[in-house]
Design a protein around this motif. Structure first.
Motif, PDB file in Angstrom:
ATOM      1  N   MET A 116     122.835  31.591 -63.743  1.00 18.22           N
ATOM      2  CA  MET A 116     122.291  30.706 -62.170  1.00 18.22           C
ATOM      3  C   MET A 116     122.119  31.275 -61.077  1.00 18.22           C
ATOM      4  O   MET A 116     120.934  30.894 -60.566  1.00 18.22           O
ATOM      5  CB  MET A 116     123.597  29.474 -62.240  1.00 18.22           C
ATOM      6  CG  MET A 116     122.856  28.075 -61.445  1.00 18.22           C
ATOM      7  SD  MET A 116     121.134  27.511 -61.832  1.00 18.22           S
ATOM      8  CE  MET A 116     122.596  26.567 -63.112  1.00 18.22           C
ATOM      9  N   VAL A 117     122.175  32.067 -60.960  1.00 18.03           N
ATOM     10  CA  VAL A 117     121.862  32.994 -59.514  1.00 18.03           C
ATOM     11  C   VAL A 117     120.810  34.113 -60.298  1.00 18.03           C
ATOM     12  O   VAL A 117     119.481  33.741 -58.897  1.00 18.03           O
ATOM     13  CB  VAL A 117     122.951  34.540 -59.426  1.00 18.03           C
ATOM     14  CG1 VAL A 117     123.165  35.164 -60.696  1.00 18.03           C
ATOM     15  CG2 VAL A 117     122.724  35.025 -58.056  1.00 18.03           C
ATOM     16  N   HIS A 118     120.819  34.216 -60.966  1.00 19.61           N
ATOM     17  CA  HIS A 118     119.646  34.645 -61.205  1.00 19.61           C
ATOM     18  C   HIS A 118     118.437  33.700 -61.698  1.00 19.61           C
ATOM     19  O   HIS A 118     116.910  33.821 -60.944  1.00 19.61           O
ATOM     20  CB  HIS A 118     119.511  35.337 -63.458  1.00 19.61           C
ATOM     21  CG  HIS A 118     119.494  36.840 -62.474  1.00 19.61           C
ATOM     22  ND1 HIS A 118     119.683  37.779 -61.973  1.00 19.61           N
ATOM     23  CD2 HIS A 118     120.797  37.413 -62.823  1.00 19.61           C
ATOM     24  CE1 HIS A 118     120.417  39.206 -61.801  1.00 19.61           C
ATOM     25  NE2 HIS A 118     121.108  38.321 -62.893  1.00 19.61           N
ATOM     26  N   GLN A 119     118.459  32.418 -62.098  1.00 19.35           N
ATOM     27  CA  GLN A 119     117.874  31.496 -62.241  1.00 19.35           C
ATOM     28  C   GLN A 119     116.672  30.790 -60.451  1.00 19.35           C
ATOM     29  O   GLN A 119     116.281  31.301 -60.273  1.00 19.35           O
ATOM     30  CB  GLN A 119     117.630  30.134 -62.229  1.00 19.35           C
ATOM     31  CG  GLN A 119     118.503  30.248 -64.543  1.00 19.35           C
ATOM     32  CD  GLN A 119     118.939  28.887 -64.627  1.00 19.35           C
ATOM     33  OE1 GLN A 119     118.219  27.734 -64.465  1.00 19.35           O
ATOM     34  NE2 GLN A 119     119.975  28.723 -65.851  1.00 19.35           N
ATOM     35  N   ARG A 120     117.874  30.969 -59.726  1.00 17.45           N
ATOM     36  CA  ARG A 120     117.271  29.827 -58.722  1.00 17.45           C
ATOM     37  C   ARG A 120     116.662  31.850 -57.776  1.00 17.45           C
ATOM     38  O   ARG A 120     116.188  31.388 -56.617  1.00 17.45           O
ATOM     39  CB  ARG A 120     118.627  30.710 -57.668  1.00 17.45           C
ATOM     40  CG  ARG A 120     119.932  29.321 -57.825  1.00 17.45           C
ATOM     41  CD  ARG A 120     120.464  29.234 -56.390  1.00 17.45           C
ATOM     42  NE  ARG A 120     121.435  28.042 -57.245  1.00 17.45           N
ATOM     43  CZ  ARG A 120     122.545  27.740 -57.599  1.00 17.45           C
ATOM     44  NH1 ARG A 120     123.039  28.846 -57.928  1.00 17.45           N
ATOM     45  NH2 ARG A 120     123.396  27.134 -58.199  1.00 17.45           N
ATOM     46  N   ARG A 121     117.117  33.115 -57.745  1.00 16.06           N
ATOM     47  CA  ARG A 121     116.515  34.125 -57.312  1.00 16.06           C
ATOM     48  C   ARG A 121     114.464  33.948 -57.820  1.00 16.06           C
ATOM     49  O   ARG A 121     114.112  34.268 -57.102  1.00 16.06           O
ATOM     50  CB  ARG A 121     116.510  35.369 -57.292  1.00 16.06           C
ATOM     51  CG  ARG A 121     117.863  35.079 -56.762  1.00 16.06           C
ATOM     52  CD  ARG A 121     118.824  37.081 -56.779  1.00 16.06           C
ATOM     53  NE  ARG A 121     119.963  36.436 -56.841  1.00 16.06           N
ATOM     54  CZ  ARG A 121     121.374  37.749 -56.498  1.00 16.06           C
ATOM     55  NH1 ARG A 121     120.810  38.631 -57.549  1.00 16.06           N
ATOM     56  NH2 ARG A 121     121.959  37.714 -55.815  1.00 16.06           N
TER      57      ARG A 121
END
Length: 445
Positions: free
Chosen positions: A199-204
Motif C-alpha cells: 500500500m505504501v508503494h501504491q500511495r507513492r
C-alpha cells in the motif's frame, strides 16, 4: 538546430514543474523517451505480485438494501456524456432525486471507479473516480462497469491501471455483441491481472501519477486558452463582424477570391502514409478551426495523385460538408510535410493578389460566431444527409474588409500566438510522454 539539455537540467525543470503544482516528487534520471520517471522511492525494485481484478475489486456492486435513501434524496447523476475522455474525470456535476434514477441506471458510491464498457467510449478512454458525490451515492449510464476497490488496492490505483492504452487494447479484443453495440464483458474485467504492490508503494505511485496527470491537464488548458486569444484579438481590433461597428467596407467572398479548389476522395487505405506515399485528408483534419495533417488516409498505389490538389503552406481551407454545427469549419495551413491532397469535402480558398485581404485575417473572420452562423445558413441538405455548401453559395458570403495595414498588424500578432502555441504543443507532448512513462513503470512491461 535544437541543443539537447543535460539530464540534470531536465530533471531540475521537471521537479520545478511538479513543485509548482504542489507535488513533492523528486524524479530520478530521465529516460530518453520521456521527460521524467520516478526512482525506487516510488517504484519497487522487485516486481509486485499480481491478482485478478475481480479479487481486489467488487465489480458492478448492487445498491445495498439498507441504502437509507428516500425518494426525494438528492444523488449524483452521471450519464456517459458527463465523463470527459480527455481529462478522464467527471466533467459535469449533475444531481437527480433518487426516485428518478432508482430504476434503469447503474448505482455506484463514493470512491468507485467508472469504466465505459461500450464502443467507442471505451477506446476513447472514458474512465473516472467517483468523488464528491451528493449524498455519497450516484447513478449513471448502464454502459459503465463499476469497480469498488477492496482493502488491497486504492481506488486511484485501479483508475490508473484502467487508463493504460495496453489495458484498453486488451479490453477491445474481448468485445462481445454486434457492430456499434460491442461491449467489454464483466468476465474480462474480473480476470484482468493487476499488479498489487504494498500500500505504501501504491500511495507513492498514485501521487507521482497524479502530479504528471495534472501537468498534462494544465498544459492542455493553457493551449486552449492561447487558442481563444485569436477570436478575442479579432473582436478587439475590428469589432463584431455582424454589426461592423467601425464601419469597415464589405465585399462578398466571390469578389475577393481568384478561385475555389476541391480535390477527390478515392477509396484509400485506412492507415497513415509512408514518406514516399500520398495521403488524402479526412474531413476531421479540420477541427476546432485548426489543421491536423496527421488525420489522413493513404492513396492507393493504383491512383495517380492530382498534384494540383496538393495542400501547401499558407493555404486557407474550409469544409464544404459536415454536420450543421461543423459545416464551414476553416483552417489555416501553417506548415505541411507534403504529399497531402485535398478531398472532395474540403475547399481551398485562393485569394486574389489585389484583394487586400490577409489569409490569416480571413481565417480568423471565418471562425467568428456571426460568420459561422452565416455559413451554416448557406448550407443545404436534407435531414438524412449532412449539410453542404456549394461554391456558388460560398461566394455570396459577405465579409468586412478592414484596412490592409491593420490586417497585417493582426496577422503578425496571430503569428506570434502561433509560435507560443507551438511551444505549448511541445510542452504538452513532453508532459504526455512523462505520464505514459510513469504508467508503464507503475504497471510493468
Amino acid at each position: 538546430m535544437s541543443v539537447a539539455r543535460p539530464p540534470e537540467d531536465a530533471r531540475a525543470e521537471a521537479e520545478a514543474e511538479a513543485e509548482a503544482e504542489g507535488c513533492p516528487v523528486h524524479f530520478a534520471e530521465l529516460p530518453d523517451d520521456a521527460g521524467a520517471a520516478a526512482n525506487a522511492e516510488f517504484f519497487p525494485l522487485k516486481p509486485a505480485p499480481t491478482s485478478a481484478l475481480g479479487e481486489v475489486c467488487e465489480i458492478n456492486p448492487r445498491l445495498p438494501k439498507d441504502h437509507g435513501l428516500q425518494d426525494h434524496s438528492e444523488v449524483a447523476f452521471v450519464p456517459m456524456a458527463a465523463v470527459d475522455e480527455i481529462s478522464a474525470t467527471i466533467a459535469q456535476r449533475l444531481t437527480r432525486p433518487f426516485a428518478e434514477v432508482r430504476k434503469g441506471y447503474t448505482p455506484f458510491a463514493e470512491g468507485d471507479v467508472l469504466f465505459a464498457k461500450i464502443t467507442p467510449c471505451m477506446e476513447n478512454g472514458k474512465v473516472a473516480v467517483a468523488r464528491d458525490l451528493a449524498g455519497g451515492r450516484g447513478f449513471g449510464s448502464t454502459e459503465f462497469h463499476v469497480l469498488r476497490a477492496r482493502e488491497a488496492v486504492l481506488p486511484e490505483w485501479v483508475y490508473y491501471f484502467l487508463r493504460q492504452q495496453r489495458f484498453r487494447n486488451a479490453a477491445k479484443r474481448s468485445f462481445t455483441g454486434t457492430a456499434g453495440q460491442q461491449r467489454v464483458p464483466a468476465a474480462h474485467m474480473a480476470a484482468a491481472a493487476i499488479p498489487v504492490p504494498a500500500m505504501v508503494h501504491q500511495r507513492r505511485m498514485v501521487e507521482a501519477l497524479g502530479c504528471a496527470d495534472s501537468m498534462v491537464r494544465l498544459r492542455r488548458r493553457a493551449r486552449a486558452l492561447t487558442e481563444l486569444m485569436v477570436p478575442a484579438l479579432l473582436a478587439d481590433m475590428f469589432g463584431d463582424p455582424q454589426s461592423n461597428p467601425k464601419g469597415w467596407p464589405s465585399a462578398t467572398l466571390g469578389e475577393l477570391l481568384d478561385g475555389i479548389d476541391s480535390g477527390k476522395s478515392p477509396r484509400c487505405h485506412d492507415r497513415p502514409k509512408a514518406e514516399n506515399e500520398w495521403g488524402v485528408l479526412r474531413l476531421s483534419a479540420l477541427k476546432n478551426a485548426l489543421y491536423d495533417e496527421s488525420d489522413h488516409k493513404t492513396l492507393p498505389e493504383t491512383e495517380l495523385p492530382d498534384t494540383r490538389s496538393e495542400v501547401q503552406a499558407g493555404d486557407l481551407l474550409i469544409s464544404r460538408k459536415n454536420t450543421r454545427e461543423l459545416v464551414g469549419t476553416p483552417a489555416y495551413v501553417w506548415e505541411t510535410r507534403g504529399r497531402i491532397l485535398l478531398p472532395d469535402l474540403i475547399f481551398r480558398l485562393r485569394l486574389r493578389a489585389d484583394a487586400g485581404v490577409n489569409p490569416l485575417y480571413l481565417w480568423a473572420l471565418l471562425r467568428a460566431p456571426a460568420i459561422r452562423k452565416g455559413l451554416q445558413l448557406l448550407a443545404s441538405g436534407t435531414a438524412a444527409s449532412m449539410p453542404n455548401i456549394s461554391k456558388e453559395r460560398l461566394r455570396t458570403l459577405r465579409v468586412m474588409v478592414p484596412s490592409q495595414a491593420l490586417q497585417e498588424t493582426f496577422a503578425q500578432r496571430v503569428a506570434a500566438l502561433h509560435a507560443i502555441a507551438q511551444q505549448q504543443d511541445a510542452a504538452l507532448a513532453h508532459a504526455k510522454k512523462t505520464f505514459e512513462a510513469l504508467l508503464a513503470r507503475a504497471f510493468g512491461p
